[in-house]
Every structure is written in structure tokens, then in C-alpha cells.
Design a protein around this motif. Structure first.
Motif, mmCIF file in Angstrom:
data_model
loop_
_atom_site.group_PDB
_atom_site.id
_atom_site.type_symbol
_atom_site.label_atom_id
_atom_site.label_comp_id
_atom_site.label_asym_id
_atom_site.label_seq_id
_atom_site.Cartn_x
_atom_site.Cartn_y
_atom_site.Cartn_z
ATOM 1 N N THR A 12 -20.492 -12.361 5.172
ATOM 2 C CA THR A 12 -19.784 -11.161 4.713
ATOM 3 C C THR A 12 -18.887 -10.599 5.809
ATOM 4 N N ALA A 13 -19.349 -10.634 7.053
ATOM 5 C CA ALA A 13 -18.533 -10.161 8.173
ATOM 6 C C ALA A 13 -17.336 -11.079 8.400
ATOM 7 N N GLN A 14 -17.530 -12.385 8.235
ATOM 8 C CA GLN A 14 -16.412 -13.329 8.351
ATOM 9 C C GLN A 14 -15.349 -13.018 7.299
ATOM 10 N N LEU A 15 -15.786 -12.854 6.055
ATOM 11 C CA LEU A 15 -14.855 -12.549 4.968
ATOM 12 C C LEU A 15 -14.148 -11.218 5.207
ATOM 13 N N CYS A 16 -14.875 -10.232 5.695
ATOM 14 C CA CYS A 16 -14.307 -8.918 5.984
ATOM 15 C C CYS A 16 -13.224 -9.024 7.059
ATOM 16 N N LEU A 17 -13.511 -9.762 8.124
ATOM 17 C CA LEU A 17 -12.539 -9.930 9.204
ATOM 18 C C LEU A 17 -11.301 -10.671 8.719
ATOM 19 N N LYS A 18 -11.491 -11.741 7.964
ATOM 20 C CA LYS A 18 -10.353 -12.506 7.438
ATOM 21 C C LYS A 18 -9.535 -11.674 6.452
ATOM 22 N N SER A 19 -10.215 -10.865 5.659
ATOM 23 C CA SER A 19 -9.524 -9.988 4.720
ATOM 24 C C SER A 19 -8.708 -8.938 5.469
ATOM 25 N N ALA A 20 -9.260 -8.384 6.529
ATOM 26 C CA ALA A 20 -8.527 -7.404 7.343
ATOM 27 C C ALA A 20 -7.275 -8.047 7.938
ATOM 28 N N ALA A 21 -7.378 -9.300 8.361
ATOM 29 C CA ALA A 21 -6.214 -9.997 8.912
ATOM 30 C C ALA A 21 -5.165 -10.251 7.829
ATOM 31 N N ARG A 22 -5.603 -10.681 6.676
ATOM 32 C CA ARG A 22 -4.698 -11.006 5.574
ATOM 33 C C ARG A 22 -3.995 -9.767 5.017
ATOM 34 N N HIS A 23 -4.689 -8.640 5.022
ATOM 35 C CA HIS A 23 -4.173 -7.411 4.394
ATOM 36 C C HIS A 23 -3.737 -6.356 5.409
ATOM 37 N N GLN A 24 -3.485 -6.748 6.634
ATOM 38 C CA GLN A 24 -3.018 -5.846 7.693
ATOM 39 C C GLN A 24 -3.957 -4.673 7.910
ATOM 40 N N GLY A 25 -5.246 -4.962 7.878
ATOM 41 C CA GLY A 25 -6.253 -3.947 8.114
ATOM 42 C C GLY A 25 -7.009 -3.580 6.858
ATOM 43 N N LEU A 26 -7.887 -2.605 6.982
ATOM 44 C CA LEU A 26 -8.695 -2.118 5.873
ATOM 45 C C LEU A 26 -8.504 -0.619 5.732
ATOM 46 N N VAL A 27 -8.771 -0.117 4.544
ATOM 47 C CA VAL A 27 -8.710 1.315 4.301
ATOM 48 C C VAL A 27 -9.976 1.732 3.551
ATOM 49 N N HIS A 28 -10.502 2.894 3.898
ATOM 50 C CA HIS A 28 -11.720 3.401 3.258
ATOM 51 C C HIS A 28 -11.361 4.068 1.936
ATOM 52 N N THR A 29 -12.092 3.685 0.897
ATOM 53 C CA THR A 29 -11.955 4.318 -0.418
ATOM 54 C C THR A 29 -13.328 4.826 -0.829
ATOM 55 N N GLY A 30 -13.408 5.466 -1.951
ATOM 56 C CA GLY A 30 -14.696 5.945 -2.446
ATOM 57 C C GLY A 30 -15.680 4.818 -2.711
ATOM 58 N N ALA A 31 -15.175 3.612 -2.982
ATOM 59 C CA ALA A 31 -16.039 2.473 -3.310
ATOM 60 C C ALA A 31 -16.394 1.622 -2.094
ATOM 61 N N GLY A 32 -15.744 1.833 -0.962
ATOM 62 C CA GLY A 32 -15.973 1.024 0.232
ATOM 63 C C GLY A 32 -14.666 0.778 0.969
ATOM 64 N N TYR A 33 -14.569 -0.334 1.651
ATOM 65 C CA TYR A 33 -13.369 -0.688 2.412
ATOM 66 C C TYR A 33 -12.636 -1.828 1.718
ATOM 67 N N ILE A 34 -11.313 -1.669 1.551
ATOM 68 C CA ILE A 34 -10.474 -2.706 0.945
ATOM 69 C C ILE A 34 -9.258 -2.940 1.833
#
Length: 91
Positions: A12-34
Motif C-alpha cells: 500500500t505504501a508503494q502504491l501510495c508513493l507511486k501515485s503521489a509521483a504520477r499525480h504530482q503529490g497527494l491532497v487530503h479529502t474527507g475520504a482520505g488522500y488522493i
């Protein structure tokens, strides 16, 4: 010299890191981080605080100085995604 490998992170941490790279970071929403920005590879999954906190503890993600709800990759995080391994300083 300590080494941090991408493959050593939980899936899950690998996917999160790769997603942050692909999407120029993450943003906090009411449902979590996207992902912050849309990608041509599809929608960003939603992450709980656990993998995000792990990545922040490892100094792979940090809070964005321009947006209190956003997270961005550190240089170490970018290197880990690009190379699969980074050398960390002792301490």
C-alpha cells in the motif's frame, strides 16, 4: 550506509508513493488522500493516513508549503520511485 528499497515498503505504501509521483503529490479529502492532478493513466486511488504517515516518517513525502491540505514528494521520494533504491544518511 543505510539503504531504503522501494520493494521493502508495504504494498500500500508503494502504491501510495507511486501515485503521489504520477499525480504530482497527494491532497487530503474527507475520504482520505488522493492524487493532486489528473493523470492519463486513470483515477488516483484513495489512501488512508497509515501509508501516508509511513512515507512522511521515511521523509519520502512532505507537506506542501503552498497548500495545507497537499503533500508532495521529497527528492528522496522521487529518487526511490525512479531508481527503486536510495542511500540514506545515518541517524
Amino acid at each position: 550506509m543505510p539503504i531504503l528499497e522501494l520493494a521493502a515498503l508495504p504494498p500500500t505504501a508503494q502504491l501510495c508513493l507511486k501515485s503521489a509521483a504520477r499525480h504530482q503529490g497527494l491532497v487530503h479529502t474527507g475520504a482520505g488522500y488522493i492524487g493532486r492532478r489528473p493523470s492519463d493513466k486513470g483515477l488516483s486511488p484513495t489512501f488512508t493516513a497509515e501509508p501516508v504517515a509511513r512515507l512522511m516518517h521515511l521523509r519520502l513525502l512532505r507537506c506542501s508549503p503552498s497548500d495545507a491540505l497537499a503533500l508532495e514528494l521529497t527528492d528522496r521520494g522521487v529518487a526511490l520511485v525512479d531508481c527503486g533504491v536510495v542511500y540514506t544518511e545515518a541517524g
